[in-house]
Design a protein around this motif. Structure first.
Motif, PDB file in Angstrom:
ATOM      1  N   UNK A 129       1.972 -16.684  -1.233  1.00  0.00           N
ATOM      2  CA  UNK A 129       1.112 -16.636  -2.589  1.00  0.00           C
ATOM      3  C   UNK A 129       0.895 -15.107  -2.873  1.00  0.00           C
ATOM      4  N   UNK A 130       1.393 -14.170  -2.027  1.00  0.00           N
ATOM      5  CA  UNK A 130       1.245 -12.831  -2.602  1.00  0.00           C
ATOM      6  C   UNK A 130       3.071 -12.379  -2.602  1.00  0.00           C
ATOM      7  N   UNK A 131       3.439 -12.592  -3.827  1.00  0.00           N
ATOM      8  CA  UNK A 131       4.641 -12.354  -4.234  1.00  0.00           C
ATOM      9  C   UNK A 131       5.407 -11.085  -4.107  1.00  0.00           C
ATOM     10  N   UNK A 132       4.288  -9.975  -4.343  1.00  0.00           N
ATOM     11  CA  UNK A 132       5.072  -8.724  -4.584  1.00  0.00           C
ATOM     12  C   UNK A 132       4.323  -7.829  -3.168  1.00  0.00           C
ATOM     13  N   UNK A 133       3.742  -8.358  -2.399  1.00  0.00           N
ATOM     14  CA  UNK A 133       3.566  -7.376  -1.112  1.00  0.00           C
ATOM     15  C   UNK A 133       4.598  -6.491  -0.684  1.00  0.00           C
ATOM     16  N   UNK A 134       4.083  -5.243  -0.455  1.00  0.00           N
ATOM     17  CA  UNK A 134       5.140  -4.276   0.114  1.00  0.00           C
ATOM     18  C   UNK A 134       4.759  -3.665   1.465  1.00  0.00           C
ATOM     19  N   UNK A 135       3.600  -3.963   1.932  1.00  0.00           N
ATOM     20  CA  UNK A 135       2.882  -3.141   3.114  1.00  0.00           C
ATOM     21  C   UNK A 135       2.231  -4.218   3.822  1.00  0.00           C
ATOM     22  N   UNK A 136       2.146  -4.352   5.117  1.00  0.00           N
ATOM     23  CA  UNK A 136       1.275  -4.995   5.738  1.00  0.00           C
ATOM     24  C   UNK A 136       0.834  -4.313   7.140  1.00  0.00           C
ATOM     25  N   UNK A 137      -0.323  -4.595   7.552  1.00  0.00           N
ATOM     26  CA  UNK A 137      -0.602  -4.000   8.993  1.00  0.00           C
ATOM     27  C   UNK A 137      -1.579  -4.830   9.501  1.00  0.00           C
ATOM     28  N   UNK A 138      -1.087  -5.313  10.884  1.00  0.00           N
ATOM     29  CA  UNK A 138      -1.706  -6.529  11.388  1.00  0.00           C
ATOM     30  C   UNK A 138      -2.352  -6.032  12.679  1.00  0.00           C
ATOM     31  N   UNK A 139      -3.458  -6.341  13.240  1.00  0.00           N
ATOM     32  CA  UNK A 139      -3.964  -5.971  14.307  1.00  0.00           C
ATOM     33  C   UNK A 139      -4.555  -7.229  15.167  1.00  0.00           C
TER      34      UNK A 139
END
Length: 861
Positions: A682-692
């Motif tokens: 549902x976030x079709x244009x996501x470019x960057x993700x930071x997971x902790x």
């Protein structure tokens, strides 16, 4: 011990990246970002829906066309006439801001039957048009007046510094080495630095050195100046000084190749040394000159310099000892005068406050001549030793203001805005770009952040902004910067006079006469917000567009005035709230919200439907291992303009049916619970993700959630995964995600993966940056078979690796040996590794000719 090794590949420089520094201004760029006021107005007009009939489509086009004509006129004016036109431009901008305030106020609280609003808007539109007409009349008259050319003494500090050159022995030696290098066939050497740093004085000293005079048959020192805006004109000037006659009827038809050929033929006759001082544009000279040399002195770093880093010298600021030496020489010009120990202590503090700029130190020294001990002490206690304004008659103030005026018109608002940060504030590139975009300095379009980034780089290239930490993608693009106190002082004073922003640091800064009509209020001392009188005064500026709280973080809550109904930007990360202030939900124009709160976001957060950046953190982020995820309210899925989401300790909830965040590009601070197919699809244009991952409990999810990344995102750019406080005795993550082949940057920490799993990452064809920190991978040997086809930056930090078989490196700990040589390495940084390894790397750098930076807290290598 923290240890790191840093590597940059030779493939780092690409022509396409350098081209972004070009000073030429395309029509497209002119429309997108020439003036902040025009861009902001255009965005306001876009928010008017078709059902609103208070402003017709033709009226919108008319006022935008007329404002664009102001923009174009200011861009066309010669630099020496912009100052005279600025007052008329200011009147236009003020009228437009009132016009915009009327529209935004109506959009906040619409009343279709409000006849008074319609009348006021119509009247203000006429005022805007009248001011635009007056502007054109005045600027036409200004253009008709003939001006004499600037004398270089009007805006440089060379005369002050000529006999006071201190602290540049290394740079003088380096310049001489370049001049006498028998293996060099390059024509051009660049000497670059901030205004007032001593570029011309240094080059003149080398130019007049007896050995240099003996080396060259003919020497020529030419002052170029700002009127030479084209490389062709500079070349014709040089040829003319060398006695080459160019027929007047051919001047317009002569091309690059012809002029370069003429220069080469002339320089081949004898050995020339030509110095071009005060150059303000890019130049393009031939390379092979058989011993002749051209030295270019400029404040602007040329595109050419990025390809030939060993052929230009950037002058550094003076250290504390040299600063005091120069201040002492200037203040005590009479050798019979003595400086007591008490005065020396105060003087060293003053010298340090000049931040290493020779022209500032000299100016302060001249001001202190003959002054009493008490006057020295008073100056030492001030925030800045000098106040810089456009109206000062000192050489330094003139030079700084001229440098500011030479910044391209459409970039000036971006530069002025940097003054909102406190002194010595390390300005983050990413934060600054988010603020610029949210303030409305650029029209909204697909690559708006990239354009803002290019402006950031352009300001650094102009040396009006100081470079600090470089990005991992390229050592010629910087992720942090700061302002020298002189430029910051100029920014603050210019901004206050133009009502662009105002600094609130002490009680007197907050009075109505100081804050009235200011567009932005910047709080550098959050304690002033605790004063009731200050709150009352701040209510007198209800149309303020930004409230920026950059003072020290507050441990206890401070009441924040939220009476600004037209507020677009609120940065209150340094202010602590026990609960989310529900008054914020009335600020419908907010595009940027950064807040620290001990409780959750409200359920109706989408009331802030214009929000593009949301940064939400807790004062204390305590999470027990048996707790499940803490979700943001489901209403977050209705915030369709959201582009950046930072929410440490929170997760995105499962989306309602049909919900999408189509503009969201960055998600940071979430756990693996936000990385399900249900959420990511549902976030079709996501470019960057930071997971902790906050605990061992969360780590059971590991990378299993990311197996579908490649199928969901084809153009995904950046992935960051951090395990906090990992268990070093066991493997925390069992496998590497199935990344998209287009991913460019991966950062891992605490995962405990075996080095064998690196092959999956090594095969990624477009990976440029790889950062491995704190037990990301474990084991003594990393052996790779030469993959990583495009990798340019590798960071290894706090790993137990001992041997590395690889072509590339940066940042490590137990590392003892690198089995393969770094054939293409441009830069290697080694921090706090074993002494034997650091010694080995220094020897290696001297062999292959790479730059090696070694820092150690235990020994001086």
């Amino acid at each position: 011990m923290n240890c790191k090794v840093v590597f940059f590949s030779a493939n780092l420089i690409k022509l396409s990246r350098i081209s972004t520094f070009s000073l030429s201004l395309s029509h497209r760029h002119r429309e997108m970002g020439s003036y902040a006021a025009v861009a902001s107005l255009r965005q306001t007009l876009k928010r008017i829906s078709e059902s609103d009939d208070f402003l017709s489509h033709s009226d919108k086009l008319s006022i935008l066309d007329e404002m664009d004509s102001v923009v174009e006129k200011m861009e066309e004016l010669p630099i020496i006439k912009i100052v005279d036109a600025a007052a008329y431009e200011r009147r236009v901008v003020d009228a437009v801001l009132i016009f915009q305030d009327l529209i935004d106020s109506h959009l906040s609280d619409p009343d279709p039957d409000d006849i008074g609003f319609t009348l006021s808007l119509s009247q203000q539109m006429e005022i805007v048009k009248e001011e635009i007409t007056s502007f054109h009349t005045a600027t036409d008259q200004i253009c008709s007046i003939r001006y004499s050319n600037f004398a270089s003494s009007d805006y440089n500090t060379d005369n002050q510094q000529q006999n006071l050159l201190v602290g540049f022995d290394d740079q003088i030696r380096a310049l001489k080495q370049l001049i006498f290098d028998p293996n060099s066939y390059d024509l051009v050497i660049s000497v670059v630095g901030m205004t007032g740093i001593g570029k011309t004085s240094l080059v003149k000293q080398v130019y007049n050195d007896p050995l240099v005079i003996k080396e060259f048959e003919t020497r020529l020192f030419l002052h170029i100046g700002p009127h030479y805006t084209r490389w062709k004109d500079i070349m014709l000037r040089v040829l003319n000084e060398l006695g080459v006659a160019i027929p007047l009827d051919k001047l317009d038809k002569l091309g690059r190749d012809y002029l370069q050929k003429q220069l080469l033929e002339t320089l081949s006759c004898q050995k020339y040394l030509i110095v071009l001082d005060d150059v303000w544009t890019d130049t393009d000279f031939p390379k092979d000159t058989k011993g002749s040399l051209i030295i270019i002195i400029s404040q602007i770093q040329r595109s050419y310099d990025y390809f030939y880093r060993d052929k230009f010298i950037i002058l550094p600021f003076l250290n504390d000892d040299d600063s005091w030496k120069l201040l002492h020489q200037t203040a005590f010009s009479n050798r019979e005068e003595k400086c007591s120990r008490e005065l020396e202590k105060i003087g060293k503090k003053i010298a340090k406050n000049c931040e290493g700029l020779p022209a500032a130190i000299i100016q302060v020294g001249e001001n202190l001549r003959g002054k009493s001990f008490e006057e020295w002490k008073t100056l030492s206690e001030k925030e800045d030793p000098l106040v810089i304004t456009r109206y000062d008659d000192t050489p330094l103030s003139k030079a700084l203001f001229f440098s500011y005026m030479m910044v391209l018109q459409y970039v000036k608002p971006f530069f002025l805005y940097m003054g909102v940060f406190p002194k010595h504030y390390g300005i983050s590139r990413s934060k600054l770009i988010k603020l610029w975009v949210s303030e409305g300095f650029l029209d909204t379009y697909l690559k708006i952040e990239e354009t803002a980034g290019n402006y950031f780089d352009q300001l650094i290239r102009h040396n009006v902004v100081l470079r600090e930490k470089h990005t991992s993608v390229t050592i010629y693009r910087f992720k942090n910067c700061r302002l020298h106190f002189t430029f910051r002082s100029l920014c603050v004073n210019e901004a206050k006079s133009e009502k662009f922003f105002h600094i609130l640091k002490k009680y007197s800064d907050c009075t109505p006469e100081n804050i009235r009509m200011q567009q932005r209020l910047c709080v550098h001392n959050n304690v002033v917000l605790a004063l009731t009188q200050v709150h009352e005064w701040m209510e007198s500026v209800p149309n303020a567009r930004s409230l920026l709280c950059f003072g020290p973080k507050q441990q206890y809550p401070v009441l924040l005035p939220l009476c600004f109904r037209l507020l677009k930007v609120l940065d209150a990360l340094a202010i602590r709230f026990y609960e989310f202030p529900h008054q914020l939900l009335a600020l419908l124009h907010l595009t940027y919200l950064s807040i620290t709160c001990d409780r959750d976001l409200p359920n109706f957060i989408s009331t802030l439907w214009n929000l593009e950046v949301l940064i939400f953190t807790r004062h204390h982020n305590i999470k027990l291992s048996n707790n499940g995820p803490v979700y943001l309210p489901k209403d977050i899925w209705n915030m369709h303009k959201l582009r950046q989401l930072y929410c440490k300790g929170f997760d995105l909830p499962p989306p309602p049916d049909g919900s999408h965040l189509e503009n969201l590009l960055t998600v940071s601070g979430v756990s693996v619970h936000s990385c399900t197919v249900q959420v990511l699809s549902r976030i079709p244009n996501l470019k960057r993700i930071a997971v902790q991952i906050e605990s061992a409990h969360d780590s059971t999810e590991t990378f299993n959630s990311f197996g579908h990344f490649a199928s969901v995102y084809e153009s995904f750019e950046s992935f960051k995964f951090v395990v906090v406080n990992p268990n070093l005795s066991s493997q925390i993550v069992r496998s590497v995600p199935n990344f998209s082949i287009n991913i460019r940057k991966i950062s891992l920490s605490g995962c405990g993966l075996p080095w064998e799993n690196m092959e999956v990452i090594a095969s990624l064809p477009n990976l440029i940056v790889l950062k491995l920190r704190w037990y990301a991978f474990c084991g003594p040997l990393w052996k790779t078979t030469g993959q990583f086809p495009r990798l340019e930056f590798l960071l290894l930090e706090d790993l137990d690796i001992e041997n590395l078989e690889f072509d590339i490196v940066r940042h490590c700990y137990k590392l003892k040996n690198i089995l393969n040589q770094f054939e293409y390495t441009k830069l290697l940084e080694v921090d706090d590794c074993s002494p034997s390894f650091m010694k080995k790397m220094r020897e290696w750098g001297s062999v292959v000719g790479a730059e090696v930076k070694i820092r150690s807290s235990i020994t001086d290598l």
